[in-house]
Design an enzyme around this catalytic site. Structure first.
Site, PDB file in Angstrom:
ATOM      1  N   LYS A   1       0.855  -1.192   0.000  1.00  0.00           N
ATOM      2  CA  LYS A   1       0.000   0.000   0.000  1.00  0.00           C
ATOM      3  C   LYS A   1       0.884   1.232   0.000  1.00  0.00           C
ATOM      4  O   LYS A   1       2.026   1.181   0.465  1.00  0.00           O
ATOM      5  CB  LYS A   1      -0.901   0.028   1.233  1.00  0.00           C
TER       6      LYS A   1
HETATM    7  P1  NAD Z   1     -12.798   7.604  -3.546  1.00  0.00           P
HETATM    8  O1  NAD Z   1     -11.818   8.666  -3.270  1.00  0.00           O
HETATM    9  O2  NAD Z   1     -13.213   7.343  -4.955  1.00  0.00           O
HETATM   10  O3  NAD Z   1     -14.123   7.805  -2.698  1.00  0.00           O
HETATM   11  C1  NAD Z   1     -14.130   7.973  -1.315  1.00  0.00           C
HETATM   12  C2  NAD Z   1     -15.458   8.618  -0.963  1.00  0.00           C
HETATM   13  O4  NAD Z   1     -15.606   8.636   0.457  1.00  0.00           O
HETATM   14  C3  NAD Z   1     -15.582  10.062  -1.441  1.00  0.00           C
HETATM   15  O5  NAD Z   1     -16.883  10.270  -1.940  1.00  0.00           O
HETATM   16  C4  NAD Z   1     -15.368  10.867  -0.170  1.00  0.00           C
HETATM   17  O6  NAD Z   1     -15.992  12.130  -0.205  1.00  0.00           O
HETATM   18  C5  NAD Z   1     -16.018   9.944   0.833  1.00  0.00           C
HETATM   19  N1  NAD Z   1     -15.621  10.177   2.216  1.00  0.00           N
HETATM   20  C6  NAD Z   1     -14.398  10.472   2.711  1.00  0.00           C
HETATM   21  N2  NAD Z   1     -14.475  10.628   4.041  1.00  0.00           N
HETATM   22  C7  NAD Z   1     -15.762  10.419   4.382  1.00  0.00           C
HETATM   23  C8  NAD Z   1     -16.467  10.425   5.605  1.00  0.00           C
HETATM   24  N3  NAD Z   1     -15.838  10.677   6.752  1.00  0.00           N
HETATM   25  N4  NAD Z   1     -17.794  10.157   5.589  1.00  0.00           N
HETATM   26  C9  NAD Z   1     -18.432   9.899   4.429  1.00  0.00           C
HETATM   27  N5  NAD Z   1     -17.812   9.859   3.241  1.00  0.00           N
HETATM   28  C10 NAD Z   1     -16.496  10.125   3.222  1.00  0.00           C
HETATM   29  O7  NAD Z   1     -12.161   6.262  -2.895  1.00  0.00           O
HETATM   30  P2  NAD Z   1     -12.545   4.755  -3.206  1.00  0.00           P
HETATM   31  O8  NAD Z   1     -11.536   4.215  -4.133  1.00  0.00           O
HETATM   32  O9  NAD Z   1     -13.984   4.634  -3.496  1.00  0.00           O
HETATM   33  O10 NAD Z   1     -12.223   4.089  -1.792  1.00  0.00           O
HETATM   34  C11 NAD Z   1     -13.176   4.038  -0.744  1.00  0.00           C
HETATM   35  C12 NAD Z   1     -12.814   2.925   0.217  1.00  0.00           C
HETATM   36  O11 NAD Z   1     -12.773   1.678  -0.491  1.00  0.00           O
HETATM   37  C13 NAD Z   1     -11.442   3.048   0.874  1.00  0.00           C
HETATM   38  O12 NAD Z   1     -11.496   2.476   2.153  1.00  0.00           O
HETATM   39  C14 NAD Z   1     -10.554   2.195  -0.017  1.00  0.00           C
HETATM   40  O13 NAD Z   1      -9.388   1.761   0.624  1.00  0.00           O
HETATM   41  C15 NAD Z   1     -11.507   1.066  -0.322  1.00  0.00           C
HETATM   42  N6  NAD Z   1     -11.205   0.280  -1.509  1.00  0.00           N
HETATM   43  C16 NAD Z   1     -11.078   0.861  -2.722  1.00  0.00           C
HETATM   44  C17 NAD Z   1     -10.824   0.068  -3.839  1.00  0.00           C
HETATM   45  C18 NAD Z   1     -10.746   0.630  -5.222  1.00  0.00           C
HETATM   46  O14 NAD Z   1     -10.658  -0.158  -6.179  1.00  0.00           O
HETATM   47  N7  NAD Z   1     -10.820   1.930  -5.436  1.00  0.00           N
HETATM   48  C19 NAD Z   1     -10.661  -1.309  -3.684  1.00  0.00           C
HETATM   49  C20 NAD Z   1     -10.812  -1.877  -2.421  1.00  0.00           C
HETATM   50  C21 NAD Z   1     -11.092  -1.067  -1.343  1.00  0.00           C
END
Ligand code: NAD
Length: 424
Positions: A113
Site C-alpha cells: 500500500k
Molecule cells: P474515492 O476517493 O473514490 O471515494 C471515497 C469517498 O468517500 C468520497 O466520496 C469521499 O468524499 C467519501 N468520504 C471520505 N471521508 C468520508 C467520511 N468521513 N464520511 C463519508 N464519506 C467520506 O475512494 P474509493 O476508491 O472509493 O475508496 C473508498 C474505500 O474503499 C477506501 O477504504 C478504499 O481503501 C476502499 N477500496 C477501494 C478500492 C478501489 O478499487 N478503489 C478497492 C478496495 C477497497
C-alpha cells in the site's frame, strides 16, 4: 526483536486493529510463534519526504509512504491513497489487509500500500500531477511489474495511475504498462476495472442475502462514501439486483430518501455540483445518523473505523458489506455479531478491485486483452468461489465471516511463508 504481543487498546491505531484481527485468526489456526511474528509485521516500510513546485512558485514538502507487508505469494499489490490523514500506521494496516485480500481470493500477489499525506482537493491539476510524478520517482526503488504494483485508492484514479506509469516509463525508455493497474483502457488498462470493486460488493451482498434468506428486490441500501466504490456498489445493487438506495454520503454531505433515489442521477449531480447536498427529493441527515438509518444493507465505503463501539448498537442493517477497508473496529464487530448482523468483511467484500487489477496485470504482461464479458465472468467465478470457501470455513469453525475470511487467507500465507523457509 519482534514478539507476538497482542495489542489490546480499544479503537486504537489502524495497524493495531489490523494486528488484533490477525492475532484472533492466528490463535484459532494455531500458527506457530515464528511464523506469527513474520506475518504480524510489515516486510518493508519506506517513507519519503519530497518537494513539489507549487503554482505560485513556492516549494512545498510532502511525506509519502510505500509499504510491503508480505510478498511470499507474489509481488506486492495495493493502492495509493492521497489524503490529509494518511500516516505510516494506516498504510501498514492497509498493506496487511491487502496480503489477506489477495490470499482469500487466491490470486498470486502479496500485500502492499502507499499514500501521501496531502489534501489533493486543495491542489490544482498541475500541482497534483507534479506531486504524483515526484512521489512515483521517490518510490521507484520499490515498485515494478514484478515487484510491487500500485493501483487507485482514495482520491487517486486512472489519471494518477497514468502519470505514475509514464514517469517510470520515461526513465526506463520503454513503456511499462504492468507497473500499475487501474489505468485508462487506452494505455493498457482493462475493461471492467473502474466498477470492479463495486461489482464485487454487489456480488458479496447478493450471496450474503441468499444465506440469510433476504429478497433483494426493493431491499433498502445505505452507502457511506459515494466515491468509486460507493457509487458503483449503489449503481449495480440498484440496476442488477433491484435494490432501493435510500441514503448516501460523501466527506461533506449526506442525503436520505426513504422511497429510493436514482444512483446514476445522484452521481451526475455530485459531478456537476461537487456535493450530494440538495439532490432533488432528498432530506439531509447527519453523518452519524446515516449509519443508523433503517435499512437492509449498509455499505460503508469511505474510510477506516466508522462503525465503533459507540454506534454499533444503533446499526439497524441486517447485512453490512464492507466496501471500505477497515470500517468496523473489533469492538464494533463483536456488538454487530451479537446483534445478529451479518458482516461481509472488507478483505472479501471489496476484493473485486484487486482481482480485476490482477486480470489487468496478466493482460499487460501477455499483451493480450480480454473483452468485458470475460473480465466479469472470471471476476464472478473467483468471488463466488471465495465467498463459499469462507462460508465453509465459518461453518467448520463456527465463527463469523471476518474470522473465517482471515483464517482462510492467513492459512495460505503461512503455508507459503513456511515453504519458502528462513535463510539461516
Ligand atoms: P474515492 O476517493 O473514490 O471515494 C471515497 C469517498 O468517500 C468520497 O466520496 C469521499 O468524499 C467519501 N468520504 C471520505 N471521508 C468520508 C467520511 N468521513 N464520511 C463519508 N464519506 C467520506 O475512494 P474509493 O476508491 O472509493 O475508496 C473508498 C474505500 O474503499 C477506501 O477504504 C478504499 O481503501 C476502499 N477500496 C477501494 C478500492 C478501489 O478499487 N478503489 C478497492 C478496495 C477497497
Amino acid at each position: 526483536m519482534i514478539h507476538s504481543q497482542k495489542p489490546t487498546r480499544d479503537h486504537g491505531s489502524v495497524f493495531d486493529m489490523a494486528q488484533r484481527q490477525f492475532y484472533a485468526a492466528a490463535d484459532r489456526l494455531g500458527i506457530e510463534s515464528g511464523i506469527r511474528d513474520i506475518l504480524a509485521s510489515c516486510k518493508r516500510e519506506f517513507t519519503v519526504n519530497f518537494p513539489v513546485k507549487m503554482d505560485d512558485g513556492s516549494i512545498a514538502v510532502f511525506t509519502g509512504h510505500r509499504v510491503q507487508h508480505n510478498i511470499n505469494r507474489g509481488p506486492a499489490k495495493g493502492g495509493i491513497r492521497f489524503h490529509q490523514d494518511v500516516t505510516l500506521d494506516e498504510v501498514k494496516a492497509l498493506a496487511m489487509w491487502m496480503t489477506w485480500k489477495c490470499a482469500v481470493t487466491n490470486i498470486p500477489f502479496g500485500g502492499g500500500k502507499g499514500g501521501v499525506t496531502v489534501n489533493p482537493k486543495l491542489m490544482s491539476i498541475g500541482e497534483k500531477e507534479r506531486l504524483t510524478r515526484r512521489y512515483a520517482t521517490e518510490i521507484a526503488p520499490l515498485i515494478g511489474t514484478e515487484s510491487d504494483i500500485p493501483a487507485p485508492d482514495v482520491n487517486t484514479d486512472g489519471q494518477v495511475m497514468a502519470w505514475i506509469m509514464d514517469t517510470i516509463s520515461m526513465h526506463s525508455g520503454y513503456i511499462q504498462p504492468g507497473i500499475v493497474t487501474g489505468k485508462p483502457v487506452a494505455i493498457g488498462g482493462t475493461l471492467g476495472r473502474t466498477e470492479a470493486t463495486g461489482r464485487g460488493v454487489m456480488i458479496a451482498a447478493r450471496e450474503a442475502a441468499k444465506e440469510v434468506g433476504l429478497d433483494l428486490r426493493g431491499a433498502s441500501v445505505v452507502v457511506q462514501g459515494y466515491g468509486n466504490v460507493g457509487f458503483w456498489a449503489a449503481e449495480l445493487l440498484h440496476k442488477e439486483l433491484g435494490c432501493k438506495i435510500v441514503g448516501a454520503s460523501d466527506s461533506t454531505s449526506t442525503v436520505y430518501c426513504q422511497s429510493g433515489l436514482d444512483p446514476t442521477k445522484l452521481n451526475d449531480y455530485k459531478s456537476s455540483t461537487g456535493s450530494l447536498a440538495g439532490f432533488p427529493g432528498t432530506d439531509s441527515v447527519t453523518p452519524a445518523e446515516l449509519l443508523e438509518l433503517p435499512c437492509e444493507i449498509l455499505v460503508p465505503a469511505a474510510l477506516e473505523q466508522q462503525i465503533t463501539k459507540h454506534n454499533a448498537n444503533n446499526v439497524k442493517a441486517k447485512i453490512v458489506v464492507e466496501g471500505a477497508n477497515g470500517p468496523t473496529t473489533p469492538e464494533a464487530d463483536e456488538i454487530l455479531v451479537d446483534n445478529g448482523t451479518k458482516i461481509i468483511p472488507d478483505i472479501l467484500a471489496n476484493a473485486g478491485g484487486v482481482v480485476v487489477s490482477y486480470f489487468e496485470w496478466v493482460q499487460d504482461t501477455q499483451h493480450l486483452f480480454w473483452d468485458k464479458e470475460e473480465v466479469d465472468r472470471r471476476l464472478e467465478d473467483i468471488l463466488v468461489r471465495s465467498f463459499y470457501q469462507v462460508m465453509d470455513m465459518s461453518k467448520r469453525h463456527n465463527c463469523d465471516m471476518r474470522l473465517a475470511a482471515l483464517m482462510t487467507a492467513i492459512e495460505r500465507v503461512a503455508e507459503a511463508t513456511k515453504l519458502r523457509g528462513i535463510y539461516p
